[in-house]
Design an enzyme around this catalytic site. Structure first.
Site, PDB file in Angstrom:
ATOM      1  N   LYS A  11       0.863  -1.194   0.000  1.00  0.00           N
ATOM      2  CA  LYS A  11       0.000   0.000   0.000  1.00  0.00           C
ATOM      3  C   LYS A  11       0.895   1.238   0.000  1.00  0.00           C
ATOM      4  CE  LYS A  11      -4.217  -0.220   0.682  1.00  0.00           C
ATOM      5  NZ  LYS A  11      -5.066  -0.803  -0.360  1.00  0.00           N
ATOM      6  N   THR A  56      -2.612  -5.767   0.416  1.00  0.00           N
ATOM      7  CA  THR A  56      -2.107  -4.408   0.653  1.00  0.00           C
ATOM      8  C   THR A  56      -2.970  -3.720   1.710  1.00  0.00           C
ATOM      9  OG1 THR A  56      -3.439  -3.359  -1.081  1.00  0.00           O
ATOM     10  CG2 THR A  56      -1.289  -4.229  -1.732  1.00  0.00           C
ATOM     11  N   ARG A 173     -13.177  16.763  17.509  1.00  0.00           N
ATOM     12  CA  ARG A 173     -12.574  16.292  16.262  1.00  0.00           C
ATOM     13  C   ARG A 173     -11.302  17.082  16.001  1.00  0.00           C
ATOM     14  NH1 ARG A 173     -16.013  19.119  11.223  1.00  0.00           N
ATOM     15  NH2 ARG A 173     -15.704  21.258  11.949  1.00  0.00           N
ATOM     16  N   GLN A 229     -16.750  27.189   9.353  1.00  0.00           N
ATOM     17  CA  GLN A 229     -17.300  28.489   8.963  1.00  0.00           C
ATOM     18  C   GLN A 229     -17.104  29.505  10.102  1.00  0.00           C
ATOM     19  OE1 GLN A 229     -18.665  25.511   8.315  1.00  0.00           O
ATOM     20  NE2 GLN A 229     -20.079  25.570   6.572  1.00  0.00           N
ATOM     21  N   HIS A 257     -10.055  16.669   6.193  1.00  0.00           N
ATOM     22  CA  HIS A 257     -10.678  15.721   7.113  1.00  0.00           C
ATOM     23  C   HIS A 257      -9.666  14.735   7.697  1.00  0.00           C
ATOM     24  CE1 HIS A 257     -14.447  17.304   5.720  1.00  0.00           C
ATOM     25  NE2 HIS A 257     -14.187  16.962   4.482  1.00  0.00           N
TER      26      HIS A 257
END
Ligand code: URC
Length: 301
Positions: A11, A56, A173, A229, A257
């Site tokens: 990978k 992978t 997050r 925002q 993200h």
């Protein structure tokens, strides 16, 4: 029959971000890991038997699981762990080549910043656009590629949900973006370009750039974010409030993200530590922030 020559597989470019939370002080490691394995792989090429093939996808999972289990002390040490694992763990794999790029992050050090805000090193570009029509000047300064990350103090919830919405609400997050900013100075002169014959001395461009950049970083680091925002508005407003010479600022902020990796299948708990840094698609949040009474002039494309 033609001969099969050198071959390898694995990978490429697994983007792993590991955050270590030392109380309120966070540390970040950000790697791009490419695995290439080789060994007894004739059969998969010649007869299609996958009996010797570690997928992978598994090599990618191993990168994430090792980031959790062993941490990332250095790219060299992390690569050694991975290479040893693949070669000693699978009879068919004789050689593992692990290539790692590490992206550097510096802590944002502003007076009000917490210890979980970072700016990526060495990617930023300063920009300037000067327009003169014989009478008036327009100077738009800016920057691109100023990549910043908050490893906490970001939430996103309470949004509209329709039949296609799957996004879970989150109370904690990672918030990361590449700041693209353009700001327009109110300054204009009567035309000979020396900047002071119209009675209005030219702004100090160097200080203007450094000051606006500091404001953007400080506001990013100091805003407890309920959305990108909201953070965007705070960043633009900080520049307009602190820099009287600047009338307008346009911000274009990709939402870079960071998805929590599910480590449950490997019996590991991911306590907001190991993330997959996705590069696309990304949310793109854009807005202009203006001094009161000023008409917008920065292009919105
Ligand atoms: O800060 C955000 N603003 C959005 O509009 C949005 N949309 C989304 O899917 N995630 C986020 N995050």
């Amino acid at each position: 029959m033609p001969t099969l020559g050198q071959n390898q597989y694995g990978k490429a470019e697994t983007r792993v971000v590991r955050i270590v939370r030392d109380g309120a002080v966070h540390h970040i490691k950000d790697l791009n890991v490419s695995v290439a394995l080789s060994g007894d792989m004739d059969e998969v090429h010649l007869s299609g038997s996958n009996a010797n093939v570690l997928p992978t996808d598994t090599t990618k999972n191993t990168v994430y699981a090792f980031a959790k289990e062993h941490g990332i002390a250095s790219p060299e040490q992390f690569g050694i762990l991975l290479a040893r694992h693949f070669v000693t763990g699978q009879d068919a794999i004789h050689t593992a080549r692990i290539r790692i790029e590490e992206y550097g992050w510096e802590r944002i050090e502003t007076a009000g910043a917490a210890r979980h805000s970072f700016v990526r090193t060495g990617q930023e570009t300063r920009t300037a656009q000067i327009t003169f029509d014989g009478e008036r000047w327009e100077v738009i300064s800016g920057l691109t590629g100023l990549t910043v990350l908050n490893s906490t103090d970001s939430e996103f919830w309470g949004f509209v949900k329709d039949e296609y919405t799957t996004l879970p609400e989150v109370r904690d997050r990672v918030l990361a973006t590449d700041v693209h900013a353009r700001w327009r100075y109110g300054w204009c002169s009567d035309g000979d370009g020396d900047g002071d014959d119209g009675g209005e001395p030219a702004p100090d461009w160097e200080r203007g750039y450094a000051g606006a950049r500091d404001d953007l970083l400080a506001a990013f680091a100091e805003t407890y974010s309920l959305s990108l925002q909201q953070t965007l508005y705070q960043m633009g407003a900080r520049v307009i409030e602190n820099r009287p010479a600047i009338d307008e600022i346009r911000l274009s902020l990709p939402n870079k993200h960071h998805f929590l990796v599910d480590l449950e299948p490997f019996g590991l708990k991911n306590d907001n530590e190991v993330y997959f840094a996705a590069d696309r698609p990304y949310g793109l949040i854009e807005a202009t922030i203006l001094r009161d009474g000023v008409r917008p002039r920065i292009a919105t494309d």
